[in-house]
Design an enzyme around this catalytic site. Structure first.
Site, PDB file in Angstrom:
ATOM      1  N   SER A   1      42.737  49.896  36.471  1.00 31.88           N
ATOM      2  CA  SER A   1      42.638  48.959  35.365  1.00 31.88           C
ATOM      3  C   SER A   1      43.484  49.392  34.164  1.00 31.88           C
ATOM      4  O   SER A   1      44.712  49.364  34.234  1.00 31.88           O
ATOM      5  CB  SER A   1      41.158  48.784  34.988  1.00 31.88           C
ATOM      6  OG  SER A   1      40.983  47.688  34.136  1.00 31.88           O
TER       7      SER A   1
ATOM      8  N   ASP B   1      57.706  51.242  33.574  1.00 35.22           N
ATOM      9  CA  ASP B   1      58.640  50.133  33.394  1.00 35.22           C
ATOM     10  C   ASP B   1      59.640  50.396  32.272  1.00 35.22           C
ATOM     11  O   ASP B   1      60.804  49.981  32.355  1.00 35.22           O
ATOM     12  CB  ASP B   1      57.878  48.836  33.104  1.00 35.22           C
ATOM     13  CG  ASP B   1      57.220  48.257  34.348  1.00 35.22           C
ATOM     14  OD1 ASP B   1      57.640  48.624  35.461  1.00 35.22           O
ATOM     15  OD2 ASP B   1      56.291  47.439  34.210  1.00 35.22           O
TER      16      ASP B   1
ATOM     17  N   LYS C   1      43.572  47.638  40.558  1.00 32.69           N
ATOM     18  CA  LYS C   1      42.725  46.632  39.889  1.00 32.69           C
ATOM     19  C   LYS C   1      43.540  45.973  38.783  1.00 32.69           C
ATOM     20  O   LYS C   1      43.723  46.546  37.711  1.00 32.69           O
ATOM     21  CB  LYS C   1      41.467  47.260  39.306  1.00 32.69           C
ATOM     22  CG  LYS C   1      40.563  46.239  38.603  1.00 32.69           C
ATOM     23  CD  LYS C   1      39.383  46.904  37.920  1.00 32.69           C
ATOM     24  CE  LYS C   1      38.516  45.877  37.212  1.00 32.69           C
ATOM     25  NZ  LYS C   1      39.181  45.229  36.060  1.00 32.69           N
TER      26      LYS C   1
END
Length: 725
Positions: free
Chosen positions: A456, A467, A482
């Site tokens: 999460s 990224d 998740k």
């Protein structure tokens, strides 16, 4: 008002309406969904498929399987919920009594060639098949299960006794009850835990199954569960500050006492004391807690700050039972807060470098007061790292199951500055962009440690740093996966005006999906490590893709305003190559890879022999393997520890130390628990596997090497003027 007065039929209706209106997946509330609810409920009750029979399931399914959604909307759902639970309770009573009778007969000689399955749980989705066909098959199943329990306990005692003799220690099981008697108590605890339920419990079991038929993270929280959830999110609660453990004979044992907490301050409660009764308000009404579920014992001991609880205690020293009154107070779970350390390292030329390590167990926040926030704590640690001239950072997110979205949003900004952090999409396809809004406060090289239980919010942070090419992600093949957002909703607000709403509970539906700034979802796929290290978690079925009714992975467009640093600035290929060479040379990673392979084969086989000689041989091989490893490790670890002491100094940067003029030096290989006194476990002490040198497990040690390589490559590139911007 009591829980029994709450109209859970009304709660079920309102929750069903909320699910249809608010859940990300707009599932038709029809007979197909009803069958999913039915399968989820019976599988959640009897996840090992060992209490119901197939005859039971077929009969229940015929009666209720296609009607549960209709009954929910017509405020009649508690009748089937209770009927199914009552049959489950009856079967548990029957099966546990049968197990006790089998133990009394003592008819097993462990010489046959029979075996049983390790796991009977459905892997892909809960099924309405797979239970023993009838009572005769159930008896045969339980014969095997009881035989396995007796055999496992016999072998466990033999190993512990042998280890104690080899080490010249007294057998810690010297006072253990006979095996049959101990197992009877174990089955009695199972029976009592199933019997000891009220209407709120049954509603909780059933409504949770209704919610989970929409997905693994959509859930119903009873009033009791919501209180526990909020305490967990804030890392604090009101109680006495004691760690409890259920004993098989029914008592509750004190395994830890929080330093500075109410129990330690009062002074009478001791480690290994056994609690057998709780007077919730010190009113003179003692509640028998024998065989009570541990979470219910905890609920009775916790309460409002300043109130007192009276415990009936059997002292660890064998004295007469006594009563202890303790005033409740706020208890902080210190080990669950962000913790920092600085590792100062000396290279072969004698030059010093400093790296920081932050261990973050969860993204905690106190939603009521805002006093406790992990981003505030991490910011304090980072600013002290800057003051201490830390040159690189390891952010350890292993085991971090997530938490507050706002906290992770703010924390990501500490490392990337202003910019998009995560995208969230609702069921209408509307995309909301969450951005960091502060300047970065730490701009040095970074490694992020992950494992399969990083979930999460952890995946948002790790994914964003990956990224942006801001950090190297190291660990298991991927995180948990998740990628969904849940929002607790108070069901009582939709209840009719005159209905009792006090214990209605909360629905926690999935309302959105997370997407990384690159456009990829973390759902099912997780965040994949840049550098994968051997880990036992990659041998077992851990992750979102193994949960029932999980949402699918997908992608959306890149986040507007997202601009990553050049990938080549991370030197991923070079770092991978150097790490791979070290891993190949690491004996500890070789041991891990061997264990991973053995575990995979054991899971694939899914079989346990009931033959004594076969099991003894398996255990003897495992014991020999452990002894050989320990013999090698003791010598090698001593050399590593000596080298570490010459080359490394560890500084504690915990929250309580950050304002000190000088951070304290500590030895992580011998550090006691800062927050809790813990009971000694004589059985654990027979395990002579040496501790990791300097407290550095192989993954953490390798991450230091990776960060060191990254720091050197970055420095050399800067000096040569070839670092891209």
């Amino acid at each position: 008002m009591t829980a029994a007065e709450t109209d859970f039929n009304e709660v079920g209706k309102q929750m069903s309406i909320m699910l249809q209106n608010r859940h990300y997946d707009r599932l038709p509330f029809d007979a197909k969904l009803s069958n999913k609810i039915f399968r989820m409920y019976v599988n959640e009750l009897d996840y090992g498929k060992m209490f119901f029979t197939q005859e039971d399931i077929d009969k229940l399914e015929k009666q209720y399987g296609s009607r549960l959604t209709e009954l929910l909307l017509h405020k009649e759902s508690m009748q089937p919920a209770q009927a199914i639970y009552n049959l489950y309770r009856k079967r548990v009573d029957e099966r546990t009594e049968y197990a006790k009778a089998v133990l009394s007969e003592n008819k097993f000689d462990f010489t046959g060639e029979e075996s049983i399955k390790r796991s009977r749980r459905d892997l892909k989705e809960p099924s309405d098949k797979g239970w023993p066909a009838n009572k005769a098959e159930a008896d045969a199943l339980w014969d095997g299960m009881v035989e396995d329990a007796m055999l496992a306990e016999t072998l466990r005692r033999s190993i512990i006794e042998t280890r104690a003799k080899e080490q010249g220690k007294e057998n810690p099981l010297r006072d253990e009850k006979p095996i049959a008697e101990k197992l009877k108590l174990r089955y009695e605890r199972v029976k009592r835990s199933v019997d000891d339920v009220d209407n709120e419990d049954i509603a909780n079991f059933f409504l949770s199954a209704v919610a989970k038929s929409y997905g693994p993270h959509t859930d119903y929280f009873s009033a009791r569960e919501m209180e526990r959830f909020m305490s967990g999110m804030s890392n604090e609660f009101v109680g006495i500050g004691a760690l409890l453990q259920a004993e098989e004979d029914g008592a509750t044992k004190i395994m830890g006492i929080v330093k500075g907490g109410p129990a330690e301050t009062q002074g009478e409660l001791k480690l290994n004391d056994r609690v057998v009764g709780v007077d919730i308000n010190n009113s003179g009404q003692m509640n028998d807690i024998m065989f009570m579920k541990i979470d219910k014992v905890v609920d009775k001991i916790r309460g409002e700050k300043g109130t007192s609880v009276r415990l009936k205690v059997e002292p660890a020293d064998g004295g007469e039972p006594k009563f202890i009154v303790i005033k409740r107070g706020k208890v902080e779970m210190g080990e669950s807060f962000a913790q920092g350390e600085i590792i100062e390292r000396k290279n072969v030329e004698g030059e010093l470098s400093r790296i920081g390590v932050i261990t973050l167990p969860s993204f905690y926040a106190n939603f009521d007061t805002g006093e406790t926030r992990c981003s505030v704590d991490v910011e304090k640690i980072l600013r002290r790292f800057n003051k201490e001239k830390v040159e690189g950072l390891i952010l350890d997110l292993r085991g971090n199951g997530g938490g507050s979205l706002e906290e992770v949003r703010r924390m990501t900004g500490f490392f990337i500055g202003k910019g998009p952090v995560v995208q969230v999409k609702d069921y209408l396809g509307r995309i909301d962009l969450k951005s960091a809004y502060d300047k970065a406060i730490f701009n040095k090289p970074m490694v992020v440690l992950i494992d399969k239980s990083s979930a999460s919010a952890s995946e948002i942070l790790a994914g964003a740093l990956q990224d942006y090419n801001r950090a190297i992600v190291v660990g298991t093949s991927s995180t948990f996966g998740k990628g969904t957002v849940q929002q607790p909703m108070d069901i009582s607000r939709l209840m009719p005006f005159f209905a009792n709403r006090e214990r209605a509970g909360f629905l926690k539906p999935t309302i959105q999906k997370f997407y990384r700034v690159s456009g990829s979802s973390t759902q099912n796929k997780g965040v994949e490590a840049d550098i994968v290290l051997p880990n036992m978690m990659d041998a077992i079925d851990v992750g979102e893709k193994y949960l029932y009714y999980a949402l699918a992975y997908d992608k959306i467009r890149r986040a507007p305003g997202y601009k990553a640093s050049p990938r080549e600035n991370l030197f991923v290929a070079q770092l991978k190559g150097k790490s791979l060479e070290r891993v190949k040379q690491s004996q500890d990673f070789a041991y891990l890879e061997d264990d991973v392979q053995r575990t995979k084969e054991r899971i694939e086989k899914n079989e346990i022999s009931l033959n004594l000689e076969t099991r003894q041989q398996e255990l003897a091989e495992a014991e020999t393997r452990t002894k050989e490893r320990n013999k090698e490790r003791i010598v090698r670890f001593a050399e590593m520890q000596k080298a570490d002491k010459a080359a490394m100094t560890f500084y504690k940067a915990h929250l309580e130390n950050l304002k000190d003029e000088k951070l304290p030096v500590f030895d992580p290989s011998s550090e006691d628990d800062d927050y809790m006194s813990r009971a000694k476990d004589e059985i654990e002490e027979l395990d002579i596997t040496p501790e990791w040198p300097s407290g550095l497990d192989p993954v953490k040690r390798e991450s230091i090497f990776i960060l060191d390589d990254l720091m050197q490559m970055t420095s050399q590139a800067k000096m040569a003027g070839v670092l891209n911007k």
